[in-house]
Design a protein around this motif. Structure first.
Motif, PDB file in Angstrom:
ATOM      1  N   MET A 287       0.843  -1.194   0.000  1.00  0.00           N
ATOM      2  CA  MET A 287       0.000   0.000   0.000  1.00  0.00           C
ATOM      3  C   MET A 287       0.886   1.255   0.000  1.00  0.00           C
ATOM      4  SD  MET A 287      -3.049   0.969   2.651  1.00  0.00           S
ATOM      5  CE  MET A 287      -4.129   2.356   2.346  1.00  0.00           C
ATOM      6  N   ARG A 288       0.982   1.916  -1.151  1.00  0.00           N
ATOM      7  CA  ARG A 288       1.935   3.001  -1.312  1.00  0.00           C
ATOM      8  C   ARG A 288       1.612   4.236  -0.492  1.00  0.00           C
ATOM      9  NH1 ARG A 288       3.500   2.965  -7.789  1.00  0.00           N
ATOM     10  NH2 ARG A 288       4.531   0.925  -7.779  1.00  0.00           N
ATOM     11  N   CYS A 289       0.356   4.412  -0.139  1.00  0.00           N
ATOM     12  CA  CYS A 289      -0.023   5.597   0.629  1.00  0.00           C
ATOM     13  C   CYS A 289       0.123   5.369   2.135  1.00  0.00           C
ATOM     14  CB  CYS A 289      -1.448   6.023   0.300  1.00  0.00           C
ATOM     15  SG  CYS A 289      -2.703   4.804   0.714  1.00  0.00           S
ATOM     16  N   LEU A 290       0.555   4.153   2.542  1.00  0.00           N
ATOM     17  CA  LEU A 290       0.688   3.842   3.965  1.00  0.00           C
ATOM     18  C   LEU A 290       1.601   4.822   4.712  1.00  0.00           C
ATOM     19  CD1 LEU A 290       0.048   2.017   6.363  1.00  0.00           C
ATOM     20  CD2 LEU A 290       1.925   0.510   5.633  1.00  0.00           C
ATOM     21  N   PRO A 291       2.784   5.205   4.158  1.00  0.00           N
ATOM     22  CA  PRO A 291       3.633   6.167   4.880  1.00  0.00           C
ATOM     23  C   PRO A 291       2.927   7.483   5.178  1.00  0.00           C
ATOM     24  CG  PRO A 291       4.881   5.123   3.121  1.00  0.00           C
ATOM     25  CD  PRO A 291       3.455   4.704   2.942  1.00  0.00           C
ATOM     26  N   GLY A 292       2.182   7.993   4.217  1.00  0.00           N
ATOM     27  CA  GLY A 292       1.459   9.246   4.432  1.00  0.00           C
ATOM     28  C   GLY A 292       0.364   9.108   5.474  1.00  0.00           C
ATOM     29  N   ILE A 293      -0.344   7.979   5.436  1.00  0.00           N
ATOM     30  CA  ILE A 293      -1.401   7.729   6.422  1.00  0.00           C
ATOM     31  C   ILE A 293      -0.805   7.616   7.824  1.00  0.00           C
ATOM     32  CG2 ILE A 293      -3.132   6.048   7.174  1.00  0.00           C
ATOM     33  CD1 ILE A 293      -3.603   5.414   4.195  1.00  0.00           C
ATOM     34  N   LEU A 294       0.339   6.942   7.931  1.00  0.00           N
ATOM     35  CA  LEU A 294       1.020   6.818   9.214  1.00  0.00           C
ATOM     36  C   LEU A 294       1.419   8.184   9.762  1.00  0.00           C
ATOM     37  CD1 LEU A 294       3.408   3.720   8.930  1.00  0.00           C
ATOM     38  CD2 LEU A 294       1.555   4.065  10.566  1.00  0.00           C
ATOM     39  N   LEU A 295       1.932   9.053   8.882  1.00  0.00           N
ATOM     40  CA  LEU A 295       2.332  10.399   9.303  1.00  0.00           C
ATOM     41  C   LEU A 295       1.150  11.171   9.875  1.00  0.00           C
ATOM     42  CD1 LEU A 295       4.772  11.613   6.482  1.00  0.00           C
ATOM     43  CD2 LEU A 295       5.336  11.043   8.836  1.00  0.00           C
ATOM     44  N   ILE A 296       0.036  11.123   9.176  1.00  0.00           N
ATOM     45  CA  ILE A 296      -1.165  11.838   9.641  1.00  0.00           C
ATOM     46  C   ILE A 296      -1.653  11.254  10.965  1.00  0.00           C
ATOM     47  CG2 ILE A 296      -3.586  12.316   9.124  1.00  0.00           C
ATOM     48  CD1 ILE A 296      -2.811  12.422   6.163  1.00  0.00           C
ATOM     49  N   LEU A 297      -1.641   9.929  11.072  1.00  0.00           N
ATOM     50  CA  LEU A 297      -2.123   9.253  12.279  1.00  0.00           C
ATOM     51  C   LEU A 297      -1.276   9.624  13.497  1.00  0.00           C
ATOM     52  CD1 LEU A 297      -4.052   7.188  13.553  1.00  0.00           C
ATOM     53  CD2 LEU A 297      -2.414   5.394  12.919  1.00  0.00           C
ATOM     54  N   VAL A 298       0.049   9.517  13.366  1.00  0.00           N
ATOM     55  CA  VAL A 298       0.910   9.806  14.521  1.00  0.00           C
ATOM     56  C   VAL A 298       0.896  11.294  14.863  1.00  0.00           C
ATOM     57  CG1 VAL A 298       2.395   7.816  14.121  1.00  0.00           C
ATOM     58  CG2 VAL A 298       3.018  10.013  13.123  1.00  0.00           C
ATOM     59  N   THR A 299       0.695  12.143  13.853  1.00  0.00           N
ATOM     60  CA  THR A 299       0.580  13.584  14.111  1.00  0.00           C
ATOM     61  C   THR A 299      -0.662  13.883  14.937  1.00  0.00           C
ATOM     62  OG1 THR A 299       1.737  14.162  12.067  1.00  0.00           O
ATOM     63  CG2 THR A 299       0.362  15.866  13.043  1.00  0.00           C
ATOM     64  N   ALA A 300      -1.773  13.268  14.559  1.00  0.00           N
ATOM     65  CA  ALA A 300      -3.019  13.445  15.313  1.00  0.00           C
ATOM     66  C   ALA A 300      -2.853  12.972  16.750  1.00  0.00           C
ATOM     67  CB  ALA A 300      -4.149  12.688  14.624  1.00  0.00           C
ATOM     68  N   ILE A 301      -2.213  11.825  16.929  1.00  0.00           N
ATOM     69  CA  ILE A 301      -1.986  11.293  18.279  1.00  0.00           C
ATOM     70  C   ILE A 301      -1.096  12.239  19.083  1.00  0.00           C
ATOM     71  CG2 ILE A 301      -0.917   9.415  19.596  1.00  0.00           C
ATOM     72  CD1 ILE A 301      -1.734   7.534  17.284  1.00  0.00           C
ATOM     73  N   SER A 302      -0.051  12.760  18.444  1.00  0.00           N
ATOM     74  CA  SER A 302       0.877  13.679  19.111  1.00  0.00           C
ATOM     75  C   SER A 302       0.169  14.952  19.572  1.00  0.00           C
ATOM     76  CB  SER A 302       2.028  14.025  18.169  1.00  0.00           C
ATOM     77  OG  SER A 302       2.938  14.904  18.787  1.00  0.00           O
ATOM     78  N   ILE A 303      -0.700  15.500  18.722  1.00  0.00           N
ATOM     79  CA  ILE A 303      -1.433  16.727  19.076  1.00  0.00           C
ATOM     80  C   ILE A 303      -2.424  16.452  20.208  1.00  0.00           C
ATOM     81  CG2 ILE A 303      -3.088  18.446  18.229  1.00  0.00           C
ATOM     82  CD1 ILE A 303      -1.700  18.251  15.496  1.00  0.00           C
ATOM     83  N   ILE A 304      -3.078  15.297  20.160  1.00  0.00           N
ATOM     84  CA  ILE A 304      -4.011  14.923  21.240  1.00  0.00           C
ATOM     85  C   ILE A 304      -3.266  14.820  22.566  1.00  0.00           C
ATOM     86  CG2 ILE A 304      -5.469  13.056  22.124  1.00  0.00           C
ATOM     87  CD1 ILE A 304      -6.253  12.503  19.168  1.00  0.00           C
ATOM     88  N   ILE A 305      -2.115  14.174  22.545  1.00  0.00           N
ATOM     89  CA  ILE A 305      -1.306  14.035  23.763  1.00  0.00           C
ATOM     90  C   ILE A 305      -0.872  15.403  24.287  1.00  0.00           C
ATOM     91  CG2 ILE A 305       0.937  13.231  24.653  1.00  0.00           C
ATOM     92  CD1 ILE A 305       0.610  10.770  22.845  1.00  0.00           C
TER      93      ILE A 305
END
Length: 381
Positions: free
Chosen positions: A1-19
């Motif tokens: 899945m070529r878009c996986l790196p971008g999805i991971l970036l968005i996911l961890v960014t959201a988690i970081s902001i929530i924290i």
């Protein structure tokens, strides 16, 4: 899945902001900033200074491959992203400076000229099926030049202390690596990586951003192909691609996007600072990229990638407005005297990055209609 790196970036960014906006913030700060791992290095420094140097090594290898036998293989082709990058620095710098000309934030011009190479490429991969795939190298090249300019801005605008002795030693190590390649014809990857560790260390000690060592190391790794049709450069790039995309970049995003969403900002000229950053990144970056590259092609100084439309260049130009972690890093240096200015700058950078992504999606959506209108107009004539 070529878009996986971008999805991971968005996911961890959201988690970081929530924290960052929860009771877990002290634990986050303790893990990344306060626990010393070795020699005064905390986890945040290891990620930003060492692991990101590995990412820049991978990027450098990809760009070198294109310069030797690809979309950057001639002077005019290679000039295209360089000229575009200059435009993507000059125009937002002018916009920010005009808006903040009578404020104390003028030295923060470096915030509005930066592109976050990791996020820009990550979002590119999410939209890849709708974008011109050839422009990934254009974006990488542009962003690397952009980062080099940002690092120079850090050195000259924000009083980074340069260790001359370490710079000289770094240069000598680089010359040694060149001799390994060109004179002694060394073809063992371990030799280059071992010497590269010393190069990284002395670049770091010099006061210049350590990630530059990755680009320098990439430049000297041999590209001569063996009987299997592979070079050391190809082998190393293949080894690094998944490590960078699935581990280093998400970890980098998680460690650098802890933004406190505090909208109660009580600082003078807050509107100027915020609008200067947002307008510089959202308007200035793509405008500069497209305008300078268009002028360069008309003057025959640079050559646009073959069969690439200008609307595709606009899409990539919009992605350069994702300043994010690089802009945040610069803001912490430029506004170190004011916690309020730093927080407002971070929120403005986040806003600009979100707008840039939304505008890119909008252009991708309307592109077929623009082409349809163009075909219809041509048919009438």
């Amino acid at each position: 899945m070529r878009c996986l790196p971008g999805i991971l970036l968005i996911l961890v960014t959201a988690i970081s902001i929530i924290i960052a906006n929860s009771s877990l913030k002290p634990i986050y700060d303790e893990v990344f900033h306060h626990i010393t791992l070795f020699n005064n290095f905390n986890l945040h420094m290891v990620i930003n200074d060492f692991l990101m140097a590995i990412f820049f090594l991978y990027v450098g290898l990809e760009i070198k491959k294109e310069m030797i036998d690809g979309s950057l293989s001639s002077f005019k082709k290679a000039s295209f992203p360089v000229v575009a990058s200059l435009g993507g620095v000059i125009v937002p710098a002018i916009i920010f400076s005009i808006i903040n000309r009578n404020t104390e934030y003028l030295p923060g011009v470096g915030v509005a000229i930066s592109t976050d190479i990791a996020f820009a490429v990550g979002i590119f991969m999410i939209f890849k099926s709708k974008l011109d795939a050839k422009l990934k190298i254009f974006l990488l090249s542009l962003a690397v030049v952009d980062d080099l300019i940002s690092i120079l801005a850090i050195v000259f605008l924000y009083s980074a202390e340069i260790n001359t002795k370490a710079v000289i030693i770094s240069g000598l190590i680089l010359l040694l690596l060149v001799s390994f390649n060109k004179i002694f014809k060394v073809n063992k990857l371990s030799v280059y990586l071992f010497a590269g560790l010393f190069l990284w260390y002395f670049v770091y000690v010099s006061g210049i951003h350590a990630t530059i060592s990755g680009v320098l190391l990439a430049a000297v790794i041999p590209t001569k192909k063996n009987e299997k049709g592979e070079s050391l450069s190809d082998i190393l790039a293949h080894k690094l691609v998944y490590k960078c995309n699935l581990f280093i970049l998400p970890l980098f995003a998680f460690a650098n996007t802890s933004i406190a969403l505090n909208f109660n900002v009580d600082i003078p000229n807050a509107f100027n600072l915020s609008s200067g950053i947002i307008c510089g990144l959202v308007i200035g970056k793509p405008l500069g990229v497209v305008l300078f590259s268009y002028i360069a092609t008309k003057l025959h100084v640079a050559e646009k990638p073959k069969n690439t439309s200008w609307i595709s260049i606009v899409e990539v130009g919009l992605l350069t407005g994702i300043g994010f972690t690089m802009s945040i890093f610069v803001s912490e240096l430029a506004f170190s005297y004011s916690e309020g200015a730093i927080n407002l700058a971070k929120m403005s950078i986040l806003t600009a990055s979100i707008i840039s992504i939304m505008l890119t999606k909008f252009v991708i959506t309307v592109k077929p209609y623009i082409r349809g209108i163009k075909v219809g107009l041509l048919a009438r004539h």
